[in-house]
Design a protein around this motif. Sequence first.
Motif, PDB file in Angstrom:
ATOM      1  N   VAL A 139     -11.037 -63.909 -10.441  1.00  0.00           N
ATOM      2  CA  VAL A 139     -12.050 -62.861 -10.523  1.00  0.00           C
ATOM      3  C   VAL A 139     -12.647 -62.690  -9.124  1.00  0.00           C
ATOM      4  N   ASP A 140     -12.413 -61.530  -8.557  1.00  0.00           N
ATOM      5  CA  ASP A 140     -12.864 -61.220  -7.202  1.00  0.00           C
ATOM      6  C   ASP A 140     -14.175 -60.459  -7.339  1.00  0.00           C
ATOM      7  N   PHE A 141     -15.269 -61.094  -6.970  1.00  0.00           N
ATOM      8  CA  PHE A 141     -16.555 -60.406  -7.128  1.00  0.00           C
ATOM      9  C   PHE A 141     -17.556 -60.821  -6.066  1.00  0.00           C
ATOM     10  N   SER A 142     -18.634 -60.082  -6.013  1.00  0.00           N
ATOM     11  CA  SER A 142     -19.737 -60.202  -5.043  1.00  0.00           C
ATOM     12  C   SER A 142     -19.312 -59.645  -3.680  1.00  0.00           C
ATOM     13  N   GLY A 143     -18.513 -60.381  -2.915  1.00  0.00           N
ATOM     14  CA  GLY A 143     -17.941 -59.865  -1.659  1.00  0.00           C
ATOM     15  C   GLY A 143     -18.896 -59.198  -0.685  1.00  0.00           C
ATOM     16  N   PRO A 144     -20.019 -59.841  -0.341  1.00  0.00           N
ATOM     17  CA  PRO A 144     -20.913 -59.203   0.633  1.00  0.00           C
ATOM     18  C   PRO A 144     -20.316 -59.241   2.036  1.00  0.00           C
ATOM     19  N   ASN A 145     -20.934 -58.522   2.959  1.00  0.00           N
ATOM     20  CA  ASN A 145     -20.435 -58.492   4.329  1.00  0.00           C
ATOM     21  C   ASN A 145     -21.349 -59.278   5.258  1.00  0.00           C
ATOM     22  N   ILE A 146     -20.737 -59.891   6.260  1.00  0.00           N
ATOM     23  CA  ILE A 146     -21.470 -60.692   7.242  1.00  0.00           C
ATOM     24  C   ILE A 146     -22.507 -59.850   7.972  1.00  0.00           C
ATOM     25  N   ASN A 179     -14.739 -65.105  -3.701  1.00  0.00           N
ATOM     26  CA  ASN A 179     -15.736 -64.292  -3.020  1.00  0.00           C
ATOM     27  C   ASN A 179     -15.094 -63.750  -1.739  1.00  0.00           C
ATOM     28  N   HIS A 180     -14.640 -62.507  -1.820  1.00  0.00           N
ATOM     29  CA  HIS A 180     -13.873 -61.891  -0.733  1.00  0.00           C
ATOM     30  C   HIS A 180     -14.861 -61.269   0.266  1.00  0.00           C
ATOM     31  N   ILE A 181     -15.508 -62.125   1.051  1.00  0.00           N
ATOM     32  CA  ILE A 181     -16.564 -61.608   1.923  1.00  0.00           C
ATOM     33  C   ILE A 181     -15.965 -60.851   3.118  1.00  0.00           C
ATOM     34  N   GLY A 182     -16.729 -59.889   3.611  1.00  0.00           N
ATOM     35  CA  GLY A 182     -16.278 -59.104   4.761  1.00  0.00           C
ATOM     36  C   GLY A 182     -16.642 -59.826   6.048  1.00  0.00           C
ATOM     37  N   ASP A 183     -15.712 -60.662   6.536  1.00  0.00           N
ATOM     38  CA  ASP A 183     -16.046 -61.475   7.703  1.00  0.00           C
ATOM     39  C   ASP A 183     -14.991 -61.358   8.801  1.00  0.00           C
ATOM     40  N   LEU A 347      -6.218 -53.419   8.533  1.00  0.00           N
ATOM     41  CA  LEU A 347      -7.334 -52.819   7.794  1.00  0.00           C
ATOM     42  C   LEU A 347      -7.672 -53.603   6.518  1.00  0.00           C
ATOM     43  N   TYR A 348      -8.743 -53.145   5.888  1.00  0.00           N
ATOM     44  CA  TYR A 348      -9.194 -53.655   4.588  1.00  0.00           C
ATOM     45  C   TYR A 348      -7.997 -53.743   3.631  1.00  0.00           C
ATOM     46  N   ALA A 349      -7.165 -52.688   3.657  1.00  0.00           N
ATOM     47  CA  ALA A 349      -6.005 -52.616   2.770  1.00  0.00           C
ATOM     48  C   ALA A 349      -5.013 -53.748   3.047  1.00  0.00           C
ATOM     49  N   THR A 351      -5.601 -56.680   4.387  1.00  0.00           N
ATOM     50  CA  THR A 351      -6.173 -57.941   3.931  1.00  0.00           C
ATOM     51  C   THR A 351      -6.042 -58.074   2.422  1.00  0.00           C
ATOM     52  N   ASP A 352      -6.286 -56.980   1.726  1.00  0.00           N
ATOM     53  CA  ASP A 352      -6.204 -57.044   0.271  1.00  0.00           C
ATOM     54  C   ASP A 352      -4.774 -57.323  -0.202  1.00  0.00           C
ATOM     55  N   LEU A 353      -3.794 -56.805   0.537  1.00  0.00           N
ATOM     56  CA  LEU A 353      -2.404 -57.099   0.178  1.00  0.00           C
ATOM     57  C   LEU A 353      -2.098 -58.580   0.413  1.00  0.00           C
ATOM     58  N   LEU A 369      -8.776 -59.801 -11.377  1.00  0.00           N
ATOM     59  CA  LEU A 369      -9.768 -58.773 -11.676  1.00  0.00           C
ATOM     60  C   LEU A 369     -10.595 -58.504 -10.424  1.00  0.00           C
ATOM     61  N   TYR A 370     -10.787 -57.238 -10.104  1.00  0.00           N
ATOM     62  CA  TYR A 370     -11.608 -56.860  -8.955  1.00  0.00           C
ATOM     63  C   TYR A 370     -12.860 -56.169  -9.468  1.00  0.00           C
ATOM     64  N   VAL A 371     -13.994 -56.805  -9.251  1.00  0.00           N
ATOM     65  CA  VAL A 371     -15.234 -56.221  -9.757  1.00  0.00           C
ATOM     66  C   VAL A 371     -15.950 -55.516  -8.599  1.00  0.00           C
ATOM     67  N   THR A 372     -15.709 -54.234  -8.465  1.00  0.00           N
ATOM     68  CA  THR A 372     -16.388 -53.478  -7.397  1.00  0.00           C
ATOM     69  C   THR A 372     -16.812 -52.118  -7.940  1.00  0.00           C
ATOM     70  N   ASP A 373     -17.571 -51.398  -7.128  1.00  0.00           N
ATOM     71  CA  ASP A 373     -18.058 -50.119  -7.617  1.00  0.00           C
ATOM     72  C   ASP A 373     -16.947 -49.073  -7.683  1.00  0.00           C
ATOM     73  N   ARG A 375     -16.531 -46.320  -6.456  1.00  0.00           N
ATOM     74  CA  ARG A 375     -16.118 -45.570  -5.273  1.00  0.00           C
ATOM     75  C   ARG A 375     -14.844 -46.132  -4.649  1.00  0.00           C
ATOM     76  N   GLN A 376     -14.510 -47.360  -4.987  1.00  0.00           N
ATOM     77  CA  GLN A 376     -13.284 -47.944  -4.424  1.00  0.00           C
ATOM     78  C   GLN A 376     -12.066 -47.737  -5.340  1.00  0.00           C
ATOM     79  N   LYS A 377     -12.244 -46.846  -6.302  1.00  0.00           N
ATOM     80  CA  LYS A 377     -11.189 -46.633  -7.301  1.00  0.00           C
ATOM     81  C   LYS A 377      -9.838 -46.317  -6.662  1.00  0.00           C
ATOM     82  N   HIS A 379      -8.786 -46.780  -3.601  1.00  0.00           N
ATOM     83  CA  HIS A 379      -8.271 -47.906  -2.819  1.00  0.00           C
ATOM     84  C   HIS A 379      -7.513 -48.876  -3.725  1.00  0.00           C
ATOM     85  N   PHE A 380      -8.130 -49.239  -4.838  1.00  0.00           N
ATOM     86  CA  PHE A 380      -7.472 -50.229  -5.705  1.00  0.00           C
ATOM     87  C   PHE A 380      -6.254 -49.651  -6.413  1.00  0.00           C
ATOM     88  N   GLU A 381      -6.321 -48.408  -6.798  1.00  0.00           N
ATOM     89  CA  GLU A 381      -5.138 -47.806  -7.442  1.00  0.00           C
ATOM     90  C   GLU A 381      -3.946 -47.856  -6.485  1.00  0.00           C
TER      91      GLU A 381
HETATM   92  N1  ARG Z   1     -16.684 -56.476   1.002  1.00  0.00           N
HETATM   93  C1  ARG Z   1     -16.358 -55.395   0.110  1.00  0.00           C
HETATM   94  C2  ARG Z   1     -17.506 -54.402   0.070  1.00  0.00           C
HETATM   95  O1  ARG Z   1     -18.619 -54.724   0.463  1.00  0.00           O
HETATM   96  C3  ARG Z   1     -16.075 -55.847  -1.294  1.00  0.00           C
HETATM   97  C4  ARG Z   1     -14.844 -56.689  -1.439  1.00  0.00           C
HETATM   98  C5  ARG Z   1     -14.151 -56.449  -2.740  1.00  0.00           C
HETATM   99  N2  ARG Z   1     -12.963 -57.210  -2.880  1.00  0.00           N
HETATM  100  C6  ARG Z   1     -11.771 -56.914  -2.378  1.00  0.00           C
HETATM  101  N3  ARG Z   1     -10.778 -57.735  -2.557  1.00  0.00           N
HETATM  102  N4  ARG Z   1     -11.575 -55.795  -1.715  1.00  0.00           N
HETATM  103  O2  ARG Z   1     -17.296 -53.296  -0.372  1.00  0.00           O
END
Ligand code: ARG
Length: 616
Positions: A139-146, A179-183, A347-349, A351-353, A369-373, A375-377, A379-381
């Motif tokens: 479960v990939d969730f929270s993921g805040p950025n540095i 926790n896939h943080i943006g670092d 890119l973000y893409a 890293t996700d791969l 499972l990716y729990v995000t808002d 707006r990233q629909k 991207h994930f599709e």
């Molecule tokens: N850091 C991203 C954001 O703030 C969320 C990461 C979601 N997870 C992922 N694997 N892309 O939007």
Amino acid sequence: MDSCLRRNDKVETKQNYFNMKPVIEILEDRISAVMSEVAGQEKCSAIIKQASDPKFGDYQVNGVMALAKQIKTNPRKLAEQVVEKLDISDICEFPEIAGPGFINLRLKPEFIARGLLEINKDTENFAVEKTTGPKNIVVDFSGPNIAKQMHVGHLRSTIIGDCICRMLKFLGHNVIPQNHIGDWGLQMGMVIYALEKEAKWTTEDKFPNIENIPDASDLSLEEFERLYKKVTKLVETDPEISKEVKAYTVALHSGDKWTKIIWDRARKISLEQCYKMYKRLKVNLNNNHTHGESSYKDDLSKVVDDLKEKGFAIESDDAICVFPEGFKNKEGDRLPFIIQKSDGAYLYATTDLAAIRYRVNKLKANMILYVTDARQKLHFEMLFAVAELAGWAKKNMLHHVMFGSVLGENGQPLKTRSGENVKLKELLDEAVERAKAVVEQKNPELSQNEKDKIAQAVGIGAVKYADYSNNRTSDYVFSFDKMLAMEGNTAPYMQYAYARIKSIERKAQIKDVDIKTELKDIENLNLSDPSEIELAKHLVRYSEAIQSAVSDFKPNYLTSYLYELAQKFSTFYTSCPVLKAEPEQRPTRLLLCDLTARTIKHGLTELLGIEVVEQM
Ligand code: ARG
């Protein structure tokens, strides 16, 4: 995506009723089998729903009409034949046929009583069956950025993700939070610039003694964020600074030791704040689950090479792109999924791969499972399409559990007056402050210490519960007044319902009623009043509520269930005396009280991570 878990998890019927699938599934199996037999068809589906109105019983079988159409027969007649052959007398009253061919089912009080007794014995699991096919679920969730404080935008991902983990774990799955943080991305240059130049961590000397580097705790995240934002503005206007920032990014990405140390500190400042926030929110995320973008840095070139080699990635407009099928813009051109820019940057893409490969190969995930808002629909599709194309993930393995936005009273995404994202910390502080007023009003006699503790539970609980109780996929309007109301589907209402039952139990003790002994070996129940039966029935449906919340990844099914439970308890408690009940009635009623309290407590604390209080 919906129901992917339930369907895959079908289990054989066992003797014991409740320590197994929800009633609805037992009925579904039995009735589907009879339908097959009567119609001479191999696979039939009873399609059972909860009845919309208790007048019609508890469940409605909807599948007969479709079957009748398929085999070209009269649906009512077919329903009659099914009912004639059906033996569910151990569970239900005699079925009733309604309308064009619905079958209405009503649970028998004896059956409900048996269920209650089983739940009573199974104190930890509430007779909820564990899955027989446990999966490894990332479960990939929270993921805040540095370099940024957590803001309201992180609330939903963090708490919905946590709730999903809790529910899956409860059902026996092996859950791996990530926790896939943006670092790592390009913005790291700005992060380092902010610390070196703006926070003045480096003087003239580019390589001072490593011991002289300030400790992470020397700088608050608030200040760090302020400096970082300043740099993002400077970069836009000052080409010199922009150049320097880029150089920092390049240095970090190519393994420069000094930049790496500064970057480490930046991470530390940010993560310490996040962990504090998780603790406060009762979210089970810690350092072991932090697996940010940076951890995939060495895999990015391999991802690109692999995709090139397989012939899926090509150069287009100077960038390396994959064009997965089914994604087009308005002009009808295929949309690119960009994995490397012309300057070589990933890119973000990308890293996700890389993360998918790691999760599937190393973590042995069979579901992610990716729990995000929402707006990233896209991207994930596209990500899922590319991962499947490359053969890195199987179909149905990857799911985007998306959610809507938190809105202000004006219907726009919640912002501060100056247009900034509302900080999560400030939001929670205010909720607790406001909860203090509620506690003061409800129970002025308590000690200050107790009041503070209750206010924490109520304030944080209110914010979480309000979020959970809204359908995940919709936007919702954030309102302190609504979420802290004592009436309605709110945390304080639920917490009060729990505290009220606890006070009944305390009263019982004063009257020398030893609930534990009275309920321990209870074998026979006496369910007679309609409100007792309604409440009991709802209690045995707890597993159904959890199952449906899990299969759609929707915590609001659980909050609705709990709210209904509290309401049914209220009706029961108004019409049935408990402590003053006749001796033959009292144990049953005490059990109803106790199981209601236990279920509310379990739902709130174990599955939603919301504290209960013993008095309020
Ligand atoms: N850091 C991203 C954001 O703030 C969320 C990461 C979601 N997870 C992922 N694997 N892309 O939007």
